[in-house]
Design an enzyme around this catalytic site. Sequence first.
Site, short mmCIF file in Angstrom:
data_model
loop_
_atom_site.label_atom_id
_atom_site.label_comp_id
_atom_site.label_asym_id
_atom_site.label_seq_id
_atom_site.Cartn_x
_atom_site.Cartn_y
_atom_site.Cartn_z
N GLY A 65 0.84 -1.19 0.00
CA GLY A 65 0.00 0.00 0.00
C GLY A 65 0.87 1.24 0.00
N GLN A 70 3.12 10.07 1.01
CA GLN A 70 4.42 9.39 1.18
C GLN A 70 5.36 9.68 0.01
OE1 GLN A 70 2.50 5.37 2.13
NE2 GLN A 70 4.42 5.30 3.27
N CYS A 108 5.71 0.19 7.43
CA CYS A 108 5.43 1.34 6.58
C CYS A 108 6.63 1.61 5.69
CB CYS A 108 5.16 2.55 7.48
SG CYS A 108 4.80 4.06 6.57
N LEU A 109 6.38 1.90 4.42
CA LEU A 109 7.49 2.21 3.51
C LEU A 109 8.24 3.47 3.95
CD1 LEU A 109 5.96 1.45 -0.01
CD2 LEU A 109 7.63 0.10 1.25
N HIS A 150 -4.29 1.88 7.55
CA HIS A 150 -2.95 2.45 7.71
C HIS A 150 -2.75 3.60 6.71
CE1 HIS A 150 1.55 2.24 8.18
NE2 HIS A 150 1.47 2.72 6.97
N GLU A 151 -3.14 3.37 5.46
CA GLU A 151 -2.96 4.41 4.43
C GLU A 151 -3.89 5.60 4.67
OE1 GLU A 151 -0.39 3.88 2.96
OE2 GLU A 151 -0.21 1.72 3.02
N HIS A 154 -2.32 8.08 6.87
CA HIS A 154 -1.36 8.97 6.19
C HIS A 154 -2.07 10.18 5.60
CE1 HIS A 154 2.42 6.85 6.46
NE2 HIS A 154 1.96 5.75 5.90
ZN ZN Z 1 2.71 3.90 5.83
#
Ligand code: ZN
Length: 189
Positions: A65, A70, A108-109, A150-151, A154
Amino acid sequence: MDLDAIYDREIDELVPHELAILVWPDERLTKPCQDITRFDTEDDKFLEQMVLDMTFTMLQNQGIGLAAPQVSIMANVIVLLVENKPVVLINPKIKSVSDKEYEWEEGCLSVPGYYEKRKRPNSVIVEFKDIFGNDREAEFIGLWSFALQHEMDHLRGKCFVDDLSKLKTSRVKKKIEKTLKRKLPRRKG
Ligand code: ZN
């Protein structure tokens, strides 16, 4: 990148670009995003280019995701990898969540190398738009419910490691530093 820059982008042909992923703590990850107000047409495919770049970036980094902020795009846009198929959600709004929870090692990326067990609702119904502005609704279950939530965080400027204790926060920062140094493959959203 602000929204006007995305809307005014000149696109000759659709070619994917890998975008730079912001690393936590970055101030840009704390800002709420704006809704998309202009959509693609037959002749103007700026959103398709944007989500192509986001999807490519997610896949190159072994993510499941990615939220637009991000990659420094302050727009309410998410890409998710659901059973190996990319799903694009524009202006997503959560309609309802289940009481039942799903536990997962959250990652998380933007927080490379750090994972922590968390619980989130096991299923979520979300309304969103596609790149042409059509209304859509979908239910996500289990891992994908977790990842979508989660996204969504953000998009409102929240990251899963924002509210940790001082001690844990310094552990997260060390972990990120070490991971980036080793250039280990990163994964998750
Ligand atoms: Zn994330």
